[in-house]
Design a protein around this motif. Sequence first.
Motif, PDB file in Angstrom:
ATOM      1  N   PRO A  36      14.045  -8.130  81.291  1.00 13.82           N
ATOM      2  CA  PRO A  36      13.204  -7.220  81.539  1.00 13.82           C
ATOM      3  C   PRO A  36      12.038  -7.094  80.628  1.00 13.82           C
ATOM      4  CG  PRO A  36      15.230  -6.458  80.396  1.00 13.82           C
ATOM      5  CD  PRO A  36      15.348  -7.835  80.730  1.00 13.82           C
ATOM      6  N   ASP A  37      12.237  -7.982  79.422  1.00 11.53           N
ATOM      7  CA  ASP A  37      11.046  -8.022  78.532  1.00 11.53           C
ATOM      8  C   ASP A  37      10.993  -9.270  77.745  1.00 11.53           C
ATOM      9  OD1 ASP A  37      13.139  -7.574  76.568  1.00 11.53           O
ATOM     10  OD2 ASP A  37      12.767  -5.430  76.756  1.00 11.53           O
ATOM     11  N   LEU A  38      10.186  -9.346  76.773  1.00 10.43           N
ATOM     12  CA  LEU A  38      10.251 -10.714  75.892  1.00 10.43           C
ATOM     13  C   LEU A  38      11.497 -10.783  75.094  1.00 10.43           C
ATOM     14  CD1 LEU A  38       6.262 -10.394  75.175  1.00 10.43           C
ATOM     15  CD2 LEU A  38       7.464 -11.992  76.886  1.00 10.43           C
ATOM     16  N   ALA A  39      11.849  -9.723  74.580  1.00 11.93           N
ATOM     17  CA  ALA A  39      12.971  -9.769  73.579  1.00 11.93           C
ATOM     18  C   ALA A  39      14.232 -10.182  74.557  1.00 11.93           C
ATOM     19  CB  ALA A  39      13.279  -8.433  73.190  1.00 11.93           C
ATOM     20  N   ALA A  40      14.441  -9.691  75.810  1.00  9.55           N
ATOM     21  CA  ALA A  40      15.453 -10.369  76.549  1.00  9.55           C
ATOM     22  C   ALA A  40      15.409 -11.599  76.945  1.00  9.55           C
ATOM     23  CB  ALA A  40      15.789  -9.307  77.794  1.00  9.55           C
ATOM     24  N   LEU A  41      14.306 -11.987  77.142  1.00  7.70           N
ATOM     25  CA  LEU A  41      13.859 -13.442  77.660  1.00  7.70           C
ATOM     26  C   LEU A  41      14.074 -14.470  76.457  1.00  7.70           C
ATOM     27  CD1 LEU A  41      12.487 -15.104  79.843  1.00  7.70           C
ATOM     28  CD2 LEU A  41      10.371 -15.030  78.933  1.00  7.70           C
ATOM     29  N   LYS A  42      13.835 -13.891  75.217  1.00  8.57           N
ATOM     30  CA  LYS A  42      14.179 -14.843  74.241  1.00  8.57           C
ATOM     31  C   LYS A  42      15.674 -15.321  74.035  1.00  8.57           C
ATOM     32  CE  LYS A  42      13.609 -15.132  69.054  1.00  8.57           C
ATOM     33  NZ  LYS A  42      13.456 -14.450  67.794  1.00  8.57           N
ATOM     34  N   GLU A  43      16.527 -14.081  74.306  1.00 10.48           N
ATOM     35  CA  GLU A  43      17.789 -14.186  74.347  1.00 10.48           C
ATOM     36  C   GLU A  43      18.359 -14.981  75.417  1.00 10.48           C
ATOM     37  OE1 GLU A  43      20.085 -13.073  72.195  1.00 10.48           O
ATOM     38  OE2 GLU A  43      18.511 -12.168  71.262  1.00 10.48           O
ATOM     39  N   VAL A  44      17.669 -15.098  76.678  1.00  7.87           N
ATOM     40  CA  VAL A  44      17.957 -15.808  77.793  1.00  7.87           C
ATOM     41  C   VAL A  44      17.665 -17.267  77.586  1.00  7.87           C
ATOM     42  CG1 VAL A  44      17.140 -16.534  80.240  1.00  7.87           C
ATOM     43  CG2 VAL A  44      17.637 -14.037  79.627  1.00  7.87           C
ATOM     44  N   ARG A  45      16.512 -17.469  76.770  1.00  9.56           N
ATOM     45  CA  ARG A  45      16.127 -18.943  76.335  1.00  9.56           C
ATOM     46  C   ARG A  45      17.154 -19.503  75.488  1.00  9.56           C
ATOM     47  NH1 ARG A  45      11.048 -20.603  76.314  1.00  9.56           N
ATOM     48  NH2 ARG A  45      10.193 -18.602  76.510  1.00  9.56           N
ATOM     49  N   ILE A  46      17.652 -18.761  74.711  1.00 18.03           N
ATOM     50  CA  ILE A  46      18.605 -19.477  73.529  1.00 18.03           C
ATOM     51  C   ILE A  46      19.851 -19.589  74.379  1.00 18.03           C
ATOM     52  CG2 ILE A  46      20.109 -18.865  71.616  1.00 18.03           C
ATOM     53  CD1 ILE A  46      18.016 -17.282  70.556  1.00 18.03           C
ATOM     54  N   ALA A  47      20.258 -18.777  75.338  1.00 14.85           N
ATOM     55  CA  ALA A  47      21.517 -18.976  76.160  1.00 14.85           C
ATOM     56  C   ALA A  47      21.376 -20.194  77.158  1.00 14.85           C
ATOM     57  CB  ALA A  47      21.828 -17.567  76.779  1.00 14.85           C
ATOM     58  N   HIS A  48      20.342 -20.086  77.859  1.00 10.08           N
ATOM     59  CA  HIS A  48      20.380 -21.355  79.008  1.00 10.08           C
ATOM     60  C   HIS A  48      19.282 -22.507  78.737  1.00 10.08           C
ATOM     61  CE1 HIS A  48      22.378 -18.551  81.697  1.00 10.08           C
ATOM     62  NE2 HIS A  48      21.902 -17.489  80.997  1.00 10.08           N
ATOM     63  N   ALA A  49      18.680 -22.439  77.484  1.00 15.19           N
ATOM     64  CA  ALA A  49      17.962 -23.515  77.297  1.00 15.19           C
ATOM     65  C   ALA A  49      17.759 -24.259  76.016  1.00 15.19           C
ATOM     66  CB  ALA A  49      16.188 -23.426  77.601  1.00 15.19           C
ATOM     67  N   GLY A  50      18.661 -23.404  75.026  1.00 15.41           N
ATOM     68  CA  GLY A  50      18.870 -23.907  73.688  1.00 15.41           C
ATOM     69  C   GLY A  50      19.765 -25.098  73.377  1.00 15.41           C
ATOM     70  N   ASP A  51      20.179 -25.520  72.085  1.00  8.71           N
ATOM     71  CA  ASP A  51      20.860 -26.650  72.019  1.00  8.71           C
ATOM     72  C   ASP A  51      22.536 -26.638  72.430  1.00  8.71           C
ATOM     73  OD1 ASP A  51      18.449 -27.522  70.961  1.00  8.71           O
ATOM     74  OD2 ASP A  51      19.307 -27.154  68.677  1.00  8.71           O
ATOM     75  N   ARG A  52      22.825 -25.209  72.541  1.00  7.39           N
ATOM     76  CA  ARG A  52      24.351 -24.907  73.011  1.00  7.39           C
ATOM     77  C   ARG A  52      24.237 -24.569  74.481  1.00  7.39           C
ATOM     78  NH1 ARG A  52      27.499 -27.767  70.255  1.00  7.39           N
ATOM     79  NH2 ARG A  52      29.253 -26.305  70.936  1.00  7.39           N
ATOM     80  N   SER A  53      23.354 -24.443  75.147  1.00  3.02           N
ATOM     81  CA  SER A  53      23.487 -24.072  76.547  1.00  3.02           C
ATOM     82  C   SER A  53      24.156 -25.148  77.250  1.00  3.02           C
ATOM     83  CB  SER A  53      21.950 -23.945  76.992  1.00  3.02           C
ATOM     84  OG  SER A  53      21.388 -25.239  77.146  1.00  3.02           O
ATOM     85  N   PRO A  54      24.671 -24.736  78.485  1.00  2.00           N
ATOM     86  CA  PRO A  54      25.447 -25.585  79.643  1.00  2.00           C
ATOM     87  C   PRO A  54      24.733 -26.941  79.799  1.00  2.00           C
ATOM     88  CG  PRO A  54      25.714 -23.499  80.148  1.00  2.00           C
ATOM     89  CD  PRO A  54      24.799 -23.477  79.132  1.00  2.00           C
ATOM     90  N   LEU A  55      23.264 -26.792  80.164  1.00  2.00           N
ATOM     91  CA  LEU A  55      22.537 -28.089  80.476  1.00  2.00           C
ATOM     92  C   LEU A  55      22.440 -28.790  79.286  1.00  2.00           C
ATOM     93  CD1 LEU A  55      19.869 -26.448  82.952  1.00  2.00           C
ATOM     94  CD2 LEU A  55      21.958 -27.931  83.679  1.00  2.00           C
ATOM     95  N   ALA A  56      22.276 -28.249  78.010  1.00  2.59           N
ATOM     96  CA  ALA A  56      21.983 -29.145  76.938  1.00  2.59           C
ATOM     97  C   ALA A  56      23.231 -30.076  76.660  1.00  2.59           C
ATOM     98  CB  ALA A  56      21.597 -28.359  75.919  1.00  2.59           C
ATOM     99  N   LEU A  57      24.406 -29.332  76.627  1.00  2.00           N
ATOM    100  CA  LEU A  57      25.785 -30.152  76.613  1.00  2.00           C
ATOM    101  C   LEU A  57      26.060 -31.291  77.605  1.00  2.00           C
ATOM    102  CD1 LEU A  57      27.830 -26.809  75.807  1.00  2.00           C
ATOM    103  CD2 LEU A  57      26.895 -28.693  74.285  1.00  2.00           C
ATOM    104  N   ALA A  58      25.612 -30.922  78.779  1.00  2.00           N
ATOM    105  CA  ALA A  58      25.608 -31.868  80.157  1.00  2.00           C
ATOM    106  C   ALA A  58      24.783 -32.953  79.619  1.00  2.00           C
ATOM    107  CB  ALA A  58      25.363 -31.112  81.263  1.00  2.00           C
ATOM    108  N   ASN A  59      23.540 -32.657  79.277  1.00  2.00           N
ATOM    109  CA  ASN A  59      22.644 -33.774  79.095  1.00  2.00           C
ATOM    110  C   ASN A  59      23.239 -34.747  77.944  1.00  2.00           C
ATOM    111  OD1 ASN A  59      19.707 -34.878  79.315  1.00  2.00           O
ATOM    112  ND2 ASN A  59      20.014 -34.473  76.974  1.00  2.00           N
ATOM    113  N   ARG A  60      24.058 -34.185  76.870  1.00  2.00           N
ATOM    114  CA  ARG A  60      24.551 -34.878  75.850  1.00  2.00           C
ATOM    115  C   ARG A  60      25.744 -35.912  76.621  1.00  2.00           C
ATOM    116  NH1 ARG A  60      25.615 -30.745  71.018  1.00  2.00           N
ATOM    117  NH2 ARG A  60      23.653 -29.916  70.675  1.00  2.00           N
ATOM    118  N   GLU A  61      26.386 -35.614  77.568  1.00  2.00           N
ATOM    119  CA  GLU A  61      27.543 -36.392  78.251  1.00  2.00           C
ATOM    120  C   GLU A  61      26.859 -37.602  78.892  1.00  2.00           C
ATOM    121  OE1 GLU A  61      30.343 -35.800  77.887  1.00  2.00           O
ATOM    122  OE2 GLU A  61      30.515 -33.769  76.939  1.00  2.00           O
TER     123      GLU A  61
END
Length: 365
Positions: A36-61
């Motif tokens: 809904p806002d930039l603060a929430a988007l920041k949390e989403v960015r960390i969860a889904h595009a950060g170093d510990r996100s599922p896609l980042a972990l898959a990329n390490r494999e």
Amino acid sequence: MSGPNTDYDPVEVTPLQAEEVAAARDAALSAIAGAPDLAALKEVRIAHAGDRSPLALANREIGALPPQARKEAGQRVGQARGAVNQALAERQVVLEAEREERMLVEETVDVTLPTDRVPAGSRHPVTTGSELIADIFVAMGWEVAEGPVLEAEWLNFDALNLGPDHPARTMQDTFWTEPADHGLVLRTHTSPVQARTMLTRTPPIYVVCPGRVFRTDEYDATHSPVFHQVEGLVVDEGITMAHLKGTLDHFATAMFGEGITTRFRPSYFPFTEPSAEVDLVCFVCRGVDSEACRTCRGEGWIEWGGCGIVNPRVLVACGVYTERFTGFAFGMGIDRTLMFRHGVEDLRALFEGDVRFSSAFGTEL
């Protein structure tokens, strides 16, 4: 040495399975769209595009796969991460635009409306301090006397027993006006007001004279070429040093609180005889345990001003009958008194016109 594992099946690495990558991508896109806002988007960015996100972990494999399997897995994960990053950027633009629009609506100010946000004013501490001092003496039955700042040489010096050769008359201490033969100076003390009072009134005289004075001093933390003094004059029958001492003790108590007294130290002034320097008992340590006091520097006393019995020569010059009348006079710096009273460390703060300094004193002392 064994060769590469050509039989390795990348499907067995769960994070790299097409279904898992697609699910992680879809979850990220859904969270991004719902921010809904930039603060929430920041949390989403960390969860889904950060170093510990599922896609980042898959990329390490991917590095664990045999060479022939890395390309397909890398494309699959890279496309998913690219879609997530693009969605984040697009949502960032949208939310920033919404924030700007919301700010324009919520923070709009109609500059044509009348305002009641007028900052509270304040009076200069020297002004209120001078009035406070005057009130103290008016309450004792005295009067307030004033005089011009541009003064005659005779009233500023000669009438006060400051002869033609006195050092104070030189250019080193006095502002003289041009042409010099007119004999006009910017008064170096408020004592000319005392002379004017004695010339125009008949005893008994009880006056206090606050005002601005001028001397050719350097401008620093403790000196100024323009400063303020208050002088008191009493001329009556039977006046003694005891009356002077009682007056100054009352003045000190009114300015600095109960228990503050004065002491006299022998000194010399041309216009009083005998003369004395006036010291205050330290208003911080009260003379007790003064060795640790930074205000009086271990003395227990602080120099305040000068005083004495009016010199008979001054009385004669001003037309007062010395066989009948005597008097006393005293003088203190108003600026110095205010510095003591309020803990002001730099004299220049009183003269530089900074409203932040004056506002601390409000409208009254």
